[in-house]
Design an enzyme around this catalytic site. Structure first.
Site, PDB file in Angstrom:
ATOM      1  CB  SER A   1      -5.613   6.767  -2.607  1.00  0.00           C
ATOM      2  OG  SER A   1      -4.291   6.437  -3.394  1.00  0.00           O
TER       3      SER A   1
ATOM      4  CE1 TYR B   1      -5.279   2.772   1.028  1.00  0.00           C
ATOM      5  CE2 TYR B   1      -4.301   3.482  -1.118  1.00  0.00           C
ATOM      6  CZ  TYR B   1      -4.833   3.708   0.163  1.00  0.00           C
ATOM      7  OH  TYR B   1      -4.717   5.116   0.512  1.00  0.00           O
TER       8      TYR B   1
END
Length: 329
Positions: free
Chosen positions: A135, A160
Site C-alpha cells: 500500500s 495498517y
C-alpha cells in the site's frame, strides 16, 4: 494454463483481477467473507465473476472458491495439498487505516501472520511466484514528492501501514532464503466498479444520491493519487509476467497514476457526474491520515511496462455508471 491462488479474490481488486485471469487460467479464490463490510457485496462480486465466465464460455471448473481464514494453517495446507498452484496473488488483508488504530492486534494477526503462513506454504509446495499487495500508506507523511520505491518507509503512521511494510520485509526474507520470486505492489488509492463501500468515492457517492451529510476530514486540500481498477489489474498482470522469469527476484513497485487530485475536486467531480450537490460537514483530520499520496511510477514503467491509461474524470464517469446500474432501482 496456470493455476492462480488469489487471496481476497471476492473483494474489490481481487474480483476484477479474477475476471481478467480467468480468460486463460484456473483460479482458486480464498476469502473469509468477513463482516468488515456486508458479505453480500463479495457474494455479488462472485456472481459477477461467474457472469463473466458465462459470457466468455469459460468452464465453471476453472474457478474454485475456498471460504476460510489465512490464520488457519490447516485450512491453507488443505488448499495447497489439493491443488497444484503456480502463482499466489496475495490481496487479502484487514484493510483501512482508521480501523487499524482501533484494533492493531487484529491487523497484526491477519496481515502479518496470514502472509507468513502463505509464504511458508509456497516454500513447502515449491510455488516460486508470489505477488504481494502492499500500500502507498507505507510512505506515511513523506515530504519528498513523488514517492519512489527507494524512499525510506521506516516511519509509518498507522498500524495498517506498519503491517504492510512488515509484509514486504517477510517477502524479502523468503525470496532471499528460498528463491521465491516476489513482486510487492504498492497500490495508490484504487477506485472503480466493485469498490468497497467504506472507501471515500463509493461512500460519498451513496451519500450524495441519498441526500445525506458527508463528513469531510480536513479542509479538502488533501491529495490522493487515484488509480483506476483496470490500470491496477494491468499492473498486477505485468508483475506476474515479471515474476515468471528468472530466479531469486524481489522488487517493490508503485502502482499509481502519478497524478494527484484534491479531495475538493473529487467531490466536485462526483457532484457533476451525479447531478446533485453534496451536503458537507467539515471535521478535523483523523489520526493516521496522510496529507498526500503521489506515486513515482518510473520504475514500474521501466521494468514492468506498466502504463496507466484512465484519466480521473473518465474513471469517475465509469464508476458512477456502474454505481447506478447496481445500486439504484
Amino acid at each position: 494454463m496456470n493455476t492462480f491462488l488469489v487471496t481476497g479474490g471476492a473483494g474489490f481488486i481481487g474480483s476484477n483481477l479474477c475476471d481478467y485471469l480467468l480468460k486463460k487460467n484456473k483460479i482458486i479464490i480464498i476469502d473469509n467473507f468477513n463482516e468488515f463490510y456486508d458479505p453480500n457485496i463479495k457474494k455479488n462480486n462472485i456472481n459477477a465473476i461467474k457472469k463473466t465466465m458465462k459470457i466468455g464460455k469459460i468452464p465453471y471448473d476453472n474457478l474454485i472458491i475456498e471460504e476460510g481464514d489465512l490464520r488457519d494453517i490447516n485450512f491453507l495446507t488443505k488448499v495447497f495439498t489439493s491443488n497444484h498452484i503456480d502463482v499466489v496473488v496475495h490481496l487479502a488483508a484487514m484493510a483501512g487505516v482508521r480501523p487499524s488504530i482501533i484494533d492493531p492486534s487484529l491487523y497484526n494477526d491477519v496481515n502479518i501472520s496470514g502472509t507468513i503462513n502463505l509464504l511458508d506454504l509456497c516454500n513447502k509446495f515449491d510455488v516460486n511466484r508470489f505477488i504481494f499487495a502492499s500500500s502507498s500508506s507505507v510512505y506515511g507523511n513523506n515530504f519528498k514528492l513523488p514517492f519512489a520505491e527507494s524512499d525510506s518507509v521506516d516511519f509509518p503512521i498507522s498500524p495498517y501501514a506498519a503491517t504492510k511494510k512488515s509484509g514486504e520485509l517477510m517477502c524479502h526474507v523468503y525470496s532471499h532464503l528460498y528463491g521465491i520470486n516476489v513482486a510487492c505492489l504498492r497500490f495508490f488509492t484504487v477506485y472503480g466498479p466493485r469498490q468497497r463501500p467504506d472507501l471515500a468515492i463509493y461512500k460519498f457517492t451513496k451519500l450524495i444520491f441519498d441526500g445525506k451529510e458527508i463528513s469531510l476530514y480536513g479542509d479538502g486540500t488533501s491529495q490522493r493519487d487515484y488509480t483506476y481498477i483496470e490500470d491496477i489489474v494491468q499492473g498486477i498482470a505485468k508483475a506476474i509476467t515479471w515474476a515468471s522469469k528468472g530466479n531469486h527476484k524481489y522488487e517493490v513497485f508503485n502502482l499509481g497514476r502519478s497524478d494527484t487530485i484534491t479531495l475538493k475536486y473529487m467531490l466536485q467531480r462526483l457532484e457533476y457526474e451525479i447531478g446533485q450537490k453534496a451536503n458537507i460537514k467539515y471535521l478535523p483530520m483523523q489520526p493516521g491520515d496522510v496529507t498526500i499520496t503521489y506515486a513515482d511510477i518510473s520504475k514500474s514503467k521501466d521494468i514492468l511496462g506498466y502504463n496507466p491509461l484512465t484519466k480521473f474524470d473518465d474513471g469517475i464517469s465509469k464508476f458512477i455508471n456502474w454505481f447506478k446500474d447496481v445500486t439504484l432501482p
